[in-house]
Write an enzyme that holds these catalytic residues in place. Structure first.
Site, mmCIF file in Angstrom:
data_model
loop_
_atom_site.group_PDB
_atom_site.id
_atom_site.type_symbol
_atom_site.label_atom_id
_atom_site.label_comp_id
_atom_site.label_asym_id
_atom_site.label_seq_id
_atom_site.Cartn_x
_atom_site.Cartn_y
_atom_site.Cartn_z
ATOM 1 N N GLY A 12 8.311 -2.044 2.352
ATOM 2 C CA GLY A 12 8.484 -2.708 3.169
ATOM 3 C C GLY A 12 7.038 -3.710 3.272
ATOM 4 C CB SER A 13 3.696 -3.813 3.223
ATOM 5 O OG SER A 13 3.427 -4.015 1.647
ATOM 6 C CE LYS A 65 22.486 -4.009 -13.741
ATOM 7 N NZ LYS A 65 20.898 -4.519 -14.311
ATOM 8 C CG MET A 90 11.337 0.068 -6.566
ATOM 9 S SD MET A 90 10.421 -0.503 -6.365
ATOM 10 C CE MET A 90 9.068 0.485 -8.444
ATOM 11 C CG ASN A 107 10.297 -8.733 -8.568
ATOM 12 O OD1 ASN A 107 10.318 -8.592 -7.936
ATOM 13 N ND2 ASN A 107 9.853 -8.981 -9.388
ATOM 14 C CG HIS A 109 5.136 -6.769 -12.051
ATOM 15 N ND1 HIS A 109 5.955 -5.408 -11.613
ATOM 16 C CD2 HIS A 109 3.612 -7.402 -13.334
ATOM 17 C CE1 HIS A 109 5.132 -5.247 -12.444
ATOM 18 N NE2 HIS A 109 4.296 -5.536 -13.387
HETATM 19 C C1 GRF Z 1 4.263 -4.360 -4.344
HETATM 20 O O1 GRF Z 1 2.890 -3.844 -4.718
HETATM 21 C C2 GRF Z 1 4.798 -5.088 -5.184
HETATM 22 O O2 GRF Z 1 3.849 -6.133 -6.263
HETATM 23 C C3 GRF Z 1 5.469 -4.463 -5.752
HETATM 24 O O3 GRF Z 1 5.807 -3.371 -5.355
HETATM 25 C C4 GRF Z 1 5.012 -2.755 -4.236
HETATM 26 C C5 GRF Z 1 6.236 -2.681 -3.158
HETATM 27 O O4 GRF Z 1 4.990 -2.561 -1.833
HETATM 28 N N1 GRF Z 1 7.204 -4.292 -6.666
HETATM 29 P P1 GRF Z 1 6.118 -2.693 -0.167
HETATM 30 O O5 GRF Z 1 7.339 -2.226 -0.620
HETATM 31 O O6 GRF Z 1 6.265 -4.507 -0.034
HETATM 32 O O7 GRF Z 1 5.389 -2.240 0.401
#
Ligand code: GRF
Length: 206
Positions: A12-13, A65, A90, A107, A109
């Site tokens: 969750g950063s 789903k 994810m 989103n 990535h």
């Molecule tokens: C981030 O690098 C994001 O781009 C990818 O997964 C990582 C998630 O990091 N989808 P966090 O959980 O937000 O710390």
């Protein structure tokens, strides 16, 4: 004020960078809800520390789903959510959620899409020998990391980079870029034209 839900699966950063920006008034919105598919996601405690409601939806609790996403959708409606922000979520969302929130799901990535979609991004980037990587913020469609690209941040790949060192530098760019893009998005500054996203600042420079 627009109400957003942030979806997470882990640390969750990215969520934290959005919370921090909102608290500084850099994003005008109400972070009304944090949803996770993982009850152990550390990001849930970040939400709780900031008095943000959290809901966990475990896929194994639902037979399909569709029923899984229907349960999430009901909660989104209960919380009057206007927009969905995926931040380290994810799972691939299906039409049950995407259709009612068409072009209202963002989103991020950690690569320069369309290159290196999917998982194990930084390992693949380093193995490929490319000189630049970065992050991509896009609208979510039913594919995996395939929606219209809104913004990208670039990071140089160093010869001695490890997946961790590269991930850390990309993450810094993510944390800086995502809040700015969310703010622009909530201000209606992006227009989608034939799958291309056009930035319209709206401040006429006559
Ligand atoms: C981030 O690098 C994001 O781009 C990818 O997964 C990582 C998630 O990091 N989808 P966090 O959980 O937000 O710390």
């Amino acid at each position: 004020m627009d109400r957003i839900a942030i979806f997470i699966s882990g640390r969750g950063s990215g969520l934290q960078s959005i919370i921090d920006a909102q608290k500084k008034g850099k994003i005008k919105c109400q972070i009304a809800l944090v949803i996770s598919d993982n009850e152990k996601a550390l990001g849930l405690s970040r939400a709780k520390k900031n008095d943000i409601a959290t809901r966990v939806f475990l896929r194994e609790d639902y037979s399909t789903k569709i029923t899984y996403e229907e349960a999430i959708l009901k909660t989104l409606k209960d919380y009057k959510i206007d927009h969905i922000i995926l931040a380290g979520f994810m799972k691939i969302l299906g039409k049950t959620i995407i259709q009612p929130y068409e072009n209202k799901i963002l989103n991020i990535h950690p690569s320069l899409l369309p290159a290196f979609a999917g998982l194990h991004v930084h390992e693949k980037v380093i193995a490929s020998g490319v000189k630049y990587s970065g992050c991509t913020i896009h609208f979510v469609d039913e594919g995996m990391d395939t929606g219209p690209i809104i913004s990208q941040g670039v990071v140089e790949v160093k010869d001695d980079d490890t997946p961790k060192s590269l991930a850390d530098r990309v993450l810094e760019v993510e944390h800086s870029l995502y809040p700015k893009v969310i703010d622009n998005y909530l201000k209606g500054k992006y227009r989608i034209l034939n799958r291309k996203v056009i930035f319209e600042d709206g401040e006429k420079n006559d």
